[in-house]
Write an enzyme that holds these catalytic residues in place. Structure first.
Site, short mmCIF file in Angstrom:
data_model
loop_
_atom_site.label_atom_id
_atom_site.label_comp_id
_atom_site.label_asym_id
_atom_site.label_seq_id
_atom_site.Cartn_x
_atom_site.Cartn_y
_atom_site.Cartn_z
N ALA A 13 -47.51 -7.61 -1.14
CA ALA A 13 -47.26 -6.50 -0.23
C ALA A 13 -46.88 -5.23 -0.99
O ALA A 13 -47.39 -4.14 -0.70
CB ALA A 13 -46.15 -6.87 0.76
N CYS A 166 -36.37 -12.19 2.98
CA CYS A 166 -36.15 -12.26 4.43
C CYS A 166 -34.95 -13.13 4.77
O CYS A 166 -35.08 -14.25 5.25
CB CYS A 166 -37.38 -12.76 5.17
SG CYS A 166 -37.28 -12.39 6.94
N LYS A 308 -34.25 -8.12 0.80
CA LYS A 308 -35.62 -8.28 0.30
C LYS A 308 -36.56 -8.69 1.43
O LYS A 308 -36.68 -9.87 1.78
CB LYS A 308 -35.64 -9.31 -0.83
CG LYS A 308 -34.83 -8.86 -2.05
CD LYS A 308 -34.91 -9.84 -3.18
CE LYS A 308 -34.05 -9.41 -4.36
NZ LYS A 308 -34.49 -8.15 -4.98
N CYS A 343 -35.36 -6.48 9.52
CA CYS A 343 -35.48 -7.91 9.77
C CYS A 343 -35.60 -8.12 11.28
O CYS A 343 -34.60 -8.00 11.99
CB CYS A 343 -34.27 -8.66 9.22
SG CYS A 343 -34.47 -10.46 9.30
#
Length: 410
Positions: A13, A166, A308, A343
């Site tokens: 990504a 995550c 992250k 998130c």
């Protein structure tokens, strides 16, 4: 020796996004990406794979299909860094020189740090959404779970010590699984055993999450670090920290969802680019290396105190692009990353808290709505909108969509 004006290590990504933004900003730049994988995955979708909403195929594209136009793809991995010579050694034996290096190599999953886990994973109810091989098995394990009044009725969901990618994902699948068990009327005890001292690191969002845990009736256990899996007896072994002391706790399970410990890739951790943590040593605002001015890092491998997530790349990429161009032009580096991360906290099927925040742990919502509330519309965003934005905007170098939304602070 092949030379590249800008060499990006990693085609995930972060690497693809920054390459696309660099080409948009200055198309004449000569950019190369070092990436061995032939497939590219939308990893934020793996929670929904484990929850039976997506298939793994829906999260996968060919790497060549997401490579930005005009970017050279070197289909090898990094085998060593020599920043003094401005050279990267590849897994194929090449040496590549560069003017500017961007390290976006991601994280490695350390399954073997948990005794018995590598052998147990993917069978006997032991699953993990962090693995593309085994995320589909999570849904199989949830469907096969029968519940019960003894240890077989325990569905245990773990969270490893930070940093992990995550950090909200380990609890999302617990809420979804609990929904399934309640719908089936199973006698189940859902246990969320996390290495962290609380449910979430950002206080603004931790408060509503504690209410979610209470509503679900989940047994949340903090400061629990998974150290061993015993598949024969279906037991999970934890080291539990209690102040300065610790003790061992054994929890029987019928289902065990594991979040593995994570670390920087060995090739990064053993290189001159790494801090003592093993992650790339960069300034948390400029994302420029502290000792090598022509090196930048972003994404999960960067040694900065942010959460992250893939969304963090949306905040980091424009900063790297602006500061890299300033470096090339001999100008001061003025762009600063504020620690933005997002998130989408799935709190059950059809419910999401869209947690967006910065280094200061302040909410920075992209919508003119109270970000602490569970909303169906945010479930729709998570399920339908975000995957499309990832493939069609983020990886093509488009800026964050928040700038188009009325009533949102820029």
């Amino acid at each position: 020796m092949p030379h590249h004006q800008i060499l990006i290590v990693g085609g995930g990504a972060a690497g693809i996004t920054v390459a696309a933004q660099l080409k948009r900003a200055r198309n004449a730049l000569q950019v190369a990406i070092l990436e061995p994988a032939s497939e590219h995955y939308y990893q934020p979708g793996w929670t929904l794979v484990g929850g039976g909403v997506f298939s793994m195929a829906e999260t996968r594209r060919a790497e060549g299909d997401v490579m930005p136009a005009g970017v050279t793809w070197i289909q090898e991995g990094a085998a060593g860094f020599d920043p003094e010579r401005q050279v990267v050694r590849t897994s194929g034996g090449q040496e590549l020189s560069y003017d500017v290096l961007i390290v976006a190599a991601g994280l490695k999953l350390c399954w073997d740090r948990i005794k018995g886990l590598p052998e147990a994973l993917g069978q006997g109810g032991v699953c993990s959404n962090y693995s593309r091989e085994f995320a589909p098995y999570t849904w199989e394990a949830i469907q096969a779970f029968k519940g019960g009044s003894n240890g077989a009725g325990n569905a245990v969901f773990t969270c490893a010590p930070m940093p992990i990618k995550c950090p909200g994902a380990p609890q999302k699948i617990a809420y979804m699984a609990d929904d399934v068990f309640k719908t089936k009327g199973l006698q189940a005890r859902v246990i969320y055993a996390t290495a962290t001292p609380g449910i979430f690191g950002v206080p603004t969002y931790a408060a509503p999450l504690r209410e979610v845990v209470k509503r679900h009736g989940i047994d949340a256990r903090y400061n629990h670090v998974l150290t061993e899996v015993r598949p024969e007896s279906r037991e999970a072994v934890f080291t539990v920290k209690d102040g300065e002391n610790s003790h061992e706790e054994v929890i029987p399970y019928g289902l065990l969802h594991v979040t593995p410990p994570m670390a920087a890739p060995d090739v990064v951790a053993s290189s001159p680019l790494a801090a003592s943590s093993g992650f790339v040593e960069v300034d948390k605002f400029t994302l420029q290396h502290l000792r090598y001015p022509n090196v930048f890092s972003m994404g999960d491998v960067s040694g900065i105190p942010n959460s992250k997530t893939a969304a963090a790349v949306r905040g980091q990429a424009p900063v790297v692009v602006a500061n890299l161009l300033a470096h090339l032009d001999g100008k001061p580096l003025e762009a600063a990353y504020d620690g933005y991360s997002c998130c989408p906290l799935i709190t059950g099927y059809g419910k999401v808290i869209m947690a967006e925040f910065n280094y200061e742990q302040e909410p920075v919502p992209s919508f003119p709505l109270d970000p602490t509330k569970e909303r169906w519309i945010m479930w729709f965003v998570k399920r339908k909108i975000l995957p499309s934005l990832y493939w069609n905007r983020m990886l093509t170098g488009a800026q964050h969509e928040r700038r188009f939304i009325p009533g949102v602070k820029r």
